[in-house]
Design a protein around this motif. Structure first.
Motif, PDB file in Angstrom:
ATOM      1  N   GLN A 126       0.872  -1.173   0.000  1.00 55.68           N
ATOM      2  CA  GLN A 126       0.000   0.000   0.000  1.00 55.68           C
ATOM      3  C   GLN A 126       0.902   1.214   0.000  1.00 55.68           C
ATOM      4  N   SER A 127       0.594   2.215  -0.788  1.00 56.31           N
ATOM      5  CA  SER A 127       1.475   3.379  -0.785  1.00 56.31           C
ATOM      6  C   SER A 127       0.828   4.528  -1.519  1.00 56.31           C
ATOM      7  N   LYS A 128       1.234   5.746  -1.174  1.00 49.94           N
ATOM      8  CA  LYS A 128       0.770   6.902  -1.922  1.00 49.94           C
ATOM      9  C   LYS A 128       1.735   7.128  -3.084  1.00 49.94           C
ATOM     10  N   TYR A 129       1.259   7.792  -4.125  1.00 48.13           N
ATOM     11  CA  TYR A 129       2.151   8.114  -5.226  1.00 48.13           C
ATOM     12  C   TYR A 129       2.937   9.375  -4.889  1.00 48.13           C
ATOM     13  N   ILE A 130       4.261   9.270  -4.954  1.00 42.80           N
ATOM     14  CA  ILE A 130       5.123  10.441  -4.759  1.00 42.80           C
ATOM     15  C   ILE A 130       5.730  10.772  -6.124  1.00 42.80           C
ATOM     16  N   PRO A 131       5.421  11.939  -6.673  1.00 49.75           N
ATOM     17  CA  PRO A 131       5.818  12.242  -8.057  1.00 49.75           C
ATOM     18  C   PRO A 131       7.339  12.276  -8.228  1.00 49.75           C
ATOM     19  N   LYS A 132       7.771  11.796  -9.378  1.00 50.32           N
ATOM     20  CA  LYS A 132       9.191  11.744  -9.696  1.00 50.32           C
ATOM     21  C   LYS A 132       9.376  12.271 -11.111  1.00 50.32           C
ATOM     22  N   ARG A 133      10.448  13.003 -11.343  1.00 46.81           N
ATOM     23  CA  ARG A 133      10.685  13.524 -12.676  1.00 46.81           C
ATOM     24  C   ARG A 133      10.715  12.394 -13.677  1.00 46.81           C
ATOM     25  N   GLY A 134      10.032  12.604 -14.795  1.00 47.62           N
ATOM     26  CA  GLY A 134      10.043  11.604 -15.860  1.00 47.62           C
ATOM     27  C   GLY A 134       8.845  10.685 -15.847  1.00 47.62           C
ATOM     28  N   ASP A 135       8.131  10.607 -14.748  1.00 42.23           N
ATOM     29  CA  ASP A 135       6.946   9.747 -14.687  1.00 42.23           C
ATOM     30  C   ASP A 135       5.881  10.251 -15.652  1.00 42.23           C
ATOM     31  N   VAL A 136       5.064   9.334 -16.146  1.00 40.07           N
ATOM     32  CA  VAL A 136       3.869   9.734 -16.880  1.00 40.07           C
ATOM     33  C   VAL A 136       2.667   9.465 -15.987  1.00 40.07           C
ATOM     34  N   VAL A 137       1.808  10.452 -15.868  1.00 37.79           N
ATOM     35  CA  VAL A 137       0.693  10.359 -14.932  1.00 37.79           C
ATOM     36  C   VAL A 137      -0.606  10.823 -15.567  1.00 37.79           C
ATOM     37  N   ILE A 138      -1.702  10.391 -14.956  1.00 38.24           N
ATOM     38  CA  ILE A 138      -3.022  10.850 -15.382  1.00 38.24           C
ATOM     39  C   ILE A 138      -3.544  11.775 -14.292  1.00 38.24           C
ATOM     40  N   GLY A 139      -3.905  12.996 -14.677  1.00 46.12           N
ATOM     41  CA  GLY A 139      -4.339  13.963 -13.677  1.00 46.12           C
ATOM     42  C   GLY A 139      -5.635  14.643 -14.065  1.00 46.12           C
ATOM     43  N   GLU A 140      -6.315  15.197 -13.038  1.00 42.44           N
ATOM     44  CA  GLU A 140      -7.578  15.890 -13.273  1.00 42.44           C
ATOM     45  C   GLU A 140      -7.420  17.359 -12.925  1.00 42.44           C
ATOM     46  N   ILE A 141      -7.918  18.222 -13.786  1.00 38.84           N
ATOM     47  CA  ILE A 141      -7.803  19.660 -13.544  1.00 38.84           C
ATOM     48  C   ILE A 141      -8.760  20.061 -12.423  1.00 38.84           C
ATOM     49  N   THR A 142      -8.219  20.695 -11.389  1.00 30.24           N
ATOM     50  CA  THR A 142      -9.045  21.094 -10.247  1.00 30.24           C
ATOM     51  C   THR A 142      -9.153  22.602 -10.106  1.00 30.24           C
ATOM     52  N   ASP A 143      -8.259  23.344 -10.771  1.00 26.80           N
ATOM     53  CA  ASP A 143      -8.289  24.795 -10.612  1.00 26.80           C
ATOM     54  C   ASP A 143      -7.594  25.452 -11.796  1.00 26.80           C
TER      55      ASP A 143
ATOM     56  N   LYS B  76     -10.363  -5.394 -26.464  1.00 30.33           N
ATOM     57  CA  LYS B  76     -10.295  -4.442 -27.566  1.00 30.33           C
ATOM     58  C   LYS B  76     -10.485  -3.001 -27.082  1.00 30.33           C
ATOM     59  N   CYS B  77      -9.897  -2.715 -25.940  1.00 23.73           N
ATOM     60  CA  CYS B  77      -9.977  -1.365 -25.383  1.00 23.73           C
ATOM     61  C   CYS B  77      -8.630  -0.673 -25.495  1.00 23.73           C
ATOM     62  N   ASP B  78      -8.691   0.652 -25.599  1.00 26.01           N
ATOM     63  CA  ASP B  78      -7.483   1.444 -25.380  1.00 26.01           C
ATOM     64  C   ASP B  78      -7.284   1.523 -23.885  1.00 26.01           C
ATOM     65  N   ILE B  79      -6.075   1.264 -23.434  1.00 25.35           N
ATOM     66  CA  ILE B  79      -5.817   1.370 -21.997  1.00 25.35           C
ATOM     67  C   ILE B  79      -4.521   2.144 -21.796  1.00 25.35           C
ATOM     68  N   ILE B  80      -4.578   3.150 -20.937  1.00 26.15           N
ATOM     69  CA  ILE B  80      -3.354   3.875 -20.582  1.00 26.15           C
ATOM     70  C   ILE B  80      -3.206   3.831 -19.071  1.00 26.15           C
ATOM     71  N   VAL B  81      -2.024   3.428 -18.610  1.00 24.83           N
ATOM     72  CA  VAL B  81      -1.780   3.295 -17.176  1.00 24.83           C
ATOM     73  C   VAL B  81      -0.836   4.402 -16.725  1.00 24.83           C
ATOM     74  N   GLY B  82      -1.302   5.274 -15.841  1.00 24.83           N
ATOM     75  CA  GLY B  82      -0.430   6.308 -15.282  1.00 24.83           C
ATOM     76  C   GLY B  82       0.385   5.717 -14.150  1.00 24.83           C
ATOM     77  N   GLN B  83       1.618   6.155 -14.013  1.00 22.20           N
ATOM     78  CA  GLN B  83       2.438   5.630 -12.922  1.00 22.20           C
ATOM     79  C   GLN B  83       1.909   6.059 -11.556  1.00 22.20           C
ATOM     80  N   ASN B  84       0.960   7.000 -11.572  1.00 24.20           N
ATOM     81  CA  ASN B  84       0.374   7.432 -10.301  1.00 24.20           C
ATOM     82  C   ASN B  84      -0.843   6.607  -9.914  1.00 24.20           C
ATOM     83  N   GLY B  85      -1.040   5.471 -10.566  1.00 21.70           N
ATOM     84  CA  GLY B  85      -2.116   4.573 -10.151  1.00 21.70           C
ATOM     85  C   GLY B  85      -3.471   4.878 -10.772  1.00 21.70           C
ATOM     86  N   VAL B  86      -3.509   5.824 -11.726  1.00 27.92           N
ATOM     87  CA  VAL B  86      -4.781   6.101 -12.409  1.00 27.92           C
ATOM     88  C   VAL B  86      -4.724   5.417 -13.776  1.00 27.92           C
TER      89      VAL B  86
END
Lengths: 243, 263, 215
Positions: A55-72, A170-180
């Motif tokens: 179990q762990s939280k995602y801690i961002p690292k340079r170079g990672d690819v992530v999926i994010g949601e715009i909040t502001d 037959k789906c497109d799937i993209i996995v973010g390193q941040n678990g999304v």
């Protein structure tokens, strides 16, 4: 001397080895002992001992690819939730160059993007970027959230696991390193992929998973699945993360 | 904390519901898995733990002797309180009950009171002076949508499970016999059904994701004989007459199913 | 005694503990973004703890909301757990611990710390060791372990202790009552031994969440 075996389940405080060994991820040195700091599985490679957390939280690292949601939306940047204790920002210049434009014409609150982590500073301020192949805004599909440490298991060795799921549903799937995870296809297939991904997250720490995933796909899709020609190794791929 | 639902998720849930399906595979009129355990807290005179999907509420009943309300001197008192514990959701903050918590407690209270769960007249000890006050505390442990239905079901179960000490009047004094207790006098078993309006359709027992994107919500409290004892509309958008009628119809059938859990 | 890890869905980590007549639920959120800039630290995470008793957890109903006792216990609980956590790994964030006493029978603060420790591990928060807590005391002239509610009321002393078992370092120590120096030594040793036993149950609870050890 080592006091545990590869793939043993350990908890914080457990003594793993003495100082013949080196500390890897998830461990620390206490005097002349190496101890676990996490709940996880022991991974021994040569003389380096690590603990892969369950179990762990995602801690961002340079170079990672992530999926994010715009909040502001701010004056010259967007703020994004990247499924981490740390939020990220995307500078407007990444999208508009030097021109001044209305930010919400490009991306609005609630939009979901595939981004790269450009930089992380000492206090963990995260700068995101969109320059790169395949990065950008998602349209349609569904989002699935898994524990970030299980991303390698979901992807599989050389992408074997995720490709099996993609091919069969037959789906497109993209996995973010941040678990999304983003999945897009026929709605029923999206739900099949979701079930399978949730099962992988649940059982990431067990062996024989690839077979069970194959069987689950077979059941849910009601058809035969071709066995892989090469043997897919059962080993849990070690994440490429420094201590 | 503001919870912004991703546009993708909002769209995918809404599209599914328009086709009569839901993200977790349920039909529009299906409840999630329900579990109900009673007598879980020994120090409470009555208790229940209810789970609806991942929503989990612990309910405790504590009786106390007190004064009746001035306008109803021969009748006992029901006091309902709710705690939305911070552990139940990142959106629940520690502190005094906020508007969501107060609404939950008051709606549950109205449903139980107008549903006449407790025979309050039997709780009178000395008219005008001493009556039993029944404190019902809703402790929300895990929030995954639809607190109202779970709270009402759990509350009725907890009240059915409650035993209060025998109170006797001896020479103008109230004497409590701790050794002997009687079941709380129960009259009715009202229950509640909550619907969310999404994409123009009504779905029962909304999950957290569904609650976060819903246009409106209607909760309906109903007694065993099919009469209504409470209603509460929520959400930012309006509901039509037909939608409310539809909700009442479905409630009639669904409360019968829910009541099975009380056996 | 019964300990179960991972009992709640929303919280990042959770644990349920039953010991004596105590029923305790602990939950952890974090590390997560901290919005209160006043207490934010640029170099490490902060730990916030809220200990609370349910109104129905005691004989005479307790009014909802924090009282002075809960506030003190919240503070000492956070203080007891803080030394074990690698806070420097998570600057500018908070780790929030919530302890809910569902049923109380003496020694709830110790049960709370023990459960919270399991919840922290369950949440994947890196720690030097689990923290475990229990109380010794003196009742009827004897130094004993783990006073019940009655023994606490009638007894002569109460000594809650929390340790990090591998090193034996003490992270919580309170004493209420009257003890000689020798009695204190004896009580402290008893408590530490008791803690080590409970630590075994903590470890088992965490491992049980994940089934058999992976082969």
């Amino acid at each position: 001397m080592i006091f545990v075996e590869d793939k043993n389940l350990v908890v914080p405080g457990d003594v793993l080895a003495d100082d013949e060994y080196h500390t890897g991820r998830g461990t620390f040195r206490d005097g002349n002992k190496i101890c676990s700091s996490l709940v996880g599985l022991v991974a021994v490679r040569d003389k380096k001992i690590s603990v892969i957390p369950l179990q762990s939280k995602y801690i961002p690292k340079r170079g990672d690819v992530v999926i994010g949601e715009i909040t502001d939306i701010r004056f010259s940047m967007w703020n994004l939730d990247i499924n981490s204790p740390y939020s990220g920002f995307l500078p407007a210049s990444d999208v508009f160059g030097k021109e001044k434009r209305d930010l919400n014409k490009a991306f609005d609150v609630g939009d979901v993007l595939f981004l790269r982590v450009v930089d992380v500073d000492e206090v963990k301020k995260v700068k995101l970027g969109l320059k790169g192949r395949g990065l950008g805004k998602f349209r349609g599909g569904i989002l699935i959230y898994i524990t970030p440490t299980k991303v390698p298991r979901l992807i599989g060795k050389k992408g074997s696991m995720i490709n099996m799921i993609k091919d069969e549903t037959k789906c497109d799937i993209i996995v973010g390193q941040n678990g999304v995870v983003w999945v897009k296809g026929e709605p029923e297939m999206e739900r099949v992929a979701e079930k399978v991904i949730n099962m992988i997250e649940d059982q990431a720490h067990t062996s024989g998973l690839t077979d069970r995933v194959r069987n689950m796909l077979y059941e849910l899709l009601g058809k035969e699945i071709e066995e892989e020609k090469e043997d897919v190794e059962e080993e849990v791929p070690e994440p490429d993360i420094e201590e | 904390m503001v919870n912004i639902v991703p546009e993708i998720t909002r769209k995918s849930i809404t599209e599914l519901i328009k086709k009569g399906e839901r993200a977790d595979g349920r039909s529009p009129n299906d409840y999630r898995d329900i579990s109900l355990e009673v007598g879980v807290i020994e120090k409470a005179e009555g208790s229940a733990r209810v789970k609806m999907g991942n929503t989990q509420i612990m309910i405790g009943i504590k009786p106390q002797i007190g004064e009746p309300f001035a306008d109803t001197p021969n009748v006992g008192v029901l006091m309902t309180n709710s705690e939305l514990l911070p552990m139940a959701s990142p959106t629940f903050e520690p502190g005094p009950p906020d508007e969501r918590s107060v609404e939950l407690a008051r709606v549950v209270d109205r449903c139980l009171r107008e549903g006449e769960v407790i025979d309050l007249e039997k709780l009178c000890i000395i008219e005008g002076e001493k009556v039993w006050m029944i404190f019902l505390d809703l402790h929300v442990l895990d929030y995954d949508g639809n607190l109202m239905d779970a709270a009402v079901l759990g509350s009725v179960a907890a009240l059915l499970n409650t035993k209060i000490p025998v109170a006797k009047v001896e020479e103008d004094n109230v004497v409590i016999d701790e050794e002997n207790s009687v079941e709380l006098p129960i009259k009715e078993k009202p229950l509640m059904c909550t619907f969310a309006k999404i994409g123009g359709e009504l779905v029962i027992d909304p999950s957290l994701d569904e609650e976060n994107i819903m246009d409106a919500r209607i909760s309906i409290g109903m007694r065993e004989d099919g009469s209504l004892c409470a209603m509460q509309k929520g959400g930012e958008m309006p509901l039509t007459n037909e939608e409310i009628k539809e909700a009442i119809n479905i409630t009639s059938q669904k409360t019968k199913e829910l009541r099975e859990h009380l056996k | 005694m019964k300990i179960e890890a991972g009992v709640l869905e929303r919280a990042d980590g959770s644990a349920y503990l039953e010991i004596g007549g105590n029923k305790v639920l602990a939950a952890v959120y974090g590390p997560r973004e901290l919005h209160v800039r006043r207490i934010m630290r640029p170099d490490m995470a902060v730990i916030r703890c809220r200990y609370n008793m349910a109104p129905f957890s005691v004989g005479d109903r307790k009014r909802p909301g924090p009282d002075r006792r809960s506030v003190e216990i919240s503070k000492i609980t956070a203080d007891a757990l803080r030394p074990a956590v690698f806070l420097e790994k998570f600057p500018r964030s908070t780790i929030d611990i919530f302890i809910e006493i569902l049923e109380a029978e003496g020694g709830t603060r110790c049960a709370g710390i023990t459960a919270a420790s399991v919840a922290l591990a369950d949440a994947g928060i890196p720690m030097r060791d689990l923290v475990v807590s229990c109380a010794a005391g003196k009742a009827n002239g004897n130094v004993v372990l783990d006073l019940s509610e009655n023994e606490d009321k009638e007894g002569e002393a109460d000594l809650p202790v929390a340790i990090m078992p591998r090193s034996g370092e003490i992270t919580l120590l309170q004493m209420d009552g009257h003890l000689t120096s020798e009695e204190f030594d004896k009580a402290l040793n008893l408590a530490v031994e008791g803690c080590k036993k409970i630590n075994e149950a903590q470890k088992e609870a965490i491992k049980n969440r994940y089934g058999e050890e992976n082969g």
